[in-house]
Design an enzyme around this catalytic site. Sequence first.
Site, PDB file in Angstrom:
ATOM      1  CG  ASP A 182      -1.857   1.179   1.215  1.00  0.00           C
ATOM      2  OD1 ASP A 182      -1.432   2.292   0.845  1.00  0.00           O
ATOM      3  OD2 ASP A 182      -3.030   0.984   1.539  1.00  0.00           O
ATOM      4  CG  HIS A 183       1.519   4.270  -3.181  1.00  0.00           C
ATOM      5  ND1 HIS A 183       0.247   3.970  -3.586  1.00  0.00           N
ATOM      6  CD2 HIS A 183       1.649   5.607  -3.343  1.00  0.00           C
ATOM      7  CE1 HIS A 183      -0.352   5.081  -3.977  1.00  0.00           C
ATOM      8  NE2 HIS A 183       0.470   6.098  -3.848  1.00  0.00           N
ATOM      9  CG  HIS A 232      -4.188   4.390  -0.871  1.00  0.00           C
ATOM     10  ND1 HIS A 232      -3.233   3.395  -0.832  1.00  0.00           N
ATOM     11  CD2 HIS A 232      -4.401   4.620  -2.189  1.00  0.00           C
ATOM     12  CE1 HIS A 232      -2.891   3.062  -2.069  1.00  0.00           C
ATOM     13  NE2 HIS A 232      -3.587   3.792  -2.910  1.00  0.00           N
TER      14      HIS A 232
HETATM   15  C1  BG6 Z   1      -3.270   4.624  -6.467  1.00  0.00           C
HETATM   16  C2  BG6 Z   1      -4.534   4.669  -7.247  1.00  0.00           C
HETATM   17  O1  BG6 Z   1      -3.279   3.546  -5.562  1.00  0.00           O
HETATM   18  O2  BG6 Z   1      -3.101   5.831  -5.757  1.00  0.00           O
HETATM   19  C3  BG6 Z   1      -4.555   5.853  -8.176  1.00  0.00           C
HETATM   20  O3  BG6 Z   1      -4.690   3.483  -7.993  1.00  0.00           O
HETATM   21  C4  BG6 Z   1      -4.266   7.126  -7.427  1.00  0.00           C
HETATM   22  O4  BG6 Z   1      -5.799   5.956  -8.853  1.00  0.00           O
HETATM   23  C5  BG6 Z   1      -3.009   6.979  -6.575  1.00  0.00           C
HETATM   24  O5  BG6 Z   1      -4.087   8.151  -8.373  1.00  0.00           O
HETATM   25  C6  BG6 Z   1      -2.810   8.180  -5.701  1.00  0.00           C
HETATM   26  O6  BG6 Z   1      -1.542   8.096  -5.122  1.00  0.00           O
HETATM   27  P1  BG6 Z   1      -0.743   9.382  -4.677  1.00  0.00           P
HETATM   28  O7  BG6 Z   1       0.509   8.852  -4.079  1.00  0.00           O
HETATM   29  O8  BG6 Z   1      -0.507  10.202  -5.900  1.00  0.00           O
HETATM   30  O9  BG6 Z   1      -1.626  10.077  -3.698  1.00  0.00           O
END
Ligand code: BG6
Length: 489
Positions: free
Chosen positions: A177-178, A240
Amino acid sequence: KEHPKAIIVIFGATGDLAKRKLFPSIYRLVQNNKIAKDFAVVGVARRSWTNEEFRSNVKESIQASMKTHPELDEFASHFHYHPFDVTNPSSYLELNGMLTDLDGIYHTSGNRIFYLAMAPEFFGTIALNLKKEGLTATDGWSRLVIEKPFGHDLPSARKLNHEIREAFTEDQIYRIDHYLGKEMVQNIEVIRFANAIFEPLWNNRYISNIQITSSEVLGVEDRGRYYENSGALRDMVQNHMLQMVALLAMEPPIKLTTDEIRSEKVKVLRALRPLAEDEVAENFIRGQYDLGTVSEKTLPSYRDENNVDELSMTETYVAGKLLIDNFRWAGVPIYIRTGKRMSVKSTKIVVQFKDIPMNLYYNRKETMHPNLLVIHIQPDEGVTLQLNAQKLGDGTYGKPIPLNHCNNSIDGINTPEAYEKLIYDCMRGDATNFTHWDEVALSWSYVDPISKAWEHEKAELAKYPSGSMGPKEADQLLEKDGAQWWPIS
Ligand code: BG6
């Protein structure tokens, strides 16, 4: 201390994620002397690329994402390509031969990371074949890194989990989960548990509500096909947003180990008050972006995007009210909202403290502002604490004053990318910032009735103009409780 070493095998190495995130992150890890110089990356995908083609793709990716890139040729020479058919056992045998050879050349001690950065329908097949064809039977360790989506709902996630668990144990599985790799998401725990002034107030006696916003400016871009089957609830909330909720609401762990932290997060997810289908409309709003003008440019509605159904009911925006039924949080709403094509790109958490018992400054016709603690996740990184004070000089109550500590992550200190930290953690065998199966399962259990309700009552979909902060229904959601969204920019 010895640097962690491993061969990183990337499935889906010709894809977008590899190019945008994984190659630059590995480059930075090597440049920053975090991982052994003796590393190897094997790119695996269907296309019949040569090593040379693969390496030039790697180099392009680094050049595009970094201003300076010393030792790029040397770096790229550690990358090897293997054309691959995920369903063909001989592909795995060949790959195994290649990994064994590279292990000898780079002294990686049989340590292997299998990184699945590709279409999820093959996750199970790949995991099973890796085991069956002996790729995980080395003298070193093997770890499986999995990108989202981890299933589409609880039953499909369970099935996927069952498949990968046939081949890997839970502690070999690193579900990405980045958001958990973001500096300030990791900082939530530190802000809470390393400060004497917050934790005593961190409960339903002093906190009125918590608001989590993650807004994006971009639309669905070229991901219509994926997004039509996902929508903002599955794409952002199940993972997230709920991860941030868990970190904000968890009890202090008895120590900072992976298991202790995860078990506290799991308890929060277990305490989320489940919504029955007929309670969804009252607590959750779904929206979809419509035509809108942003910097004098007219942007198309979601339904006009590529690979999107012209009558699509997919939500590009979600706002919701969550309740946590435990002693600490009973009665404190946690409001979340996330959407595409909004006015700003920003992720922020606002903790609104309760009003003071009585306003002594009422006669001065000044509005008192509640104390707010704002945790800026991105693009700014930092914290702001909003206090009330007397305006200097004339003795009247003035504006609330923000105590601000923020880095702008774009122009200021260059904090490591989320992926860089997560790959490093995986190399070291630290799974704290990855999601455990129990967290995935509980998040789906929470989210599934919401998507079911939306499937069943097709009518309620609030349109919002591109470039706005979402539909008015999301404001009404808070107004019902006498609250409001605090501006986030
Ligand atoms: C991803 C989603 O997990 O997170 C994307 O699949 C989204 O749709 C992205 O744009 C948002 O990540 P961040 O790091 O730009 O907030």
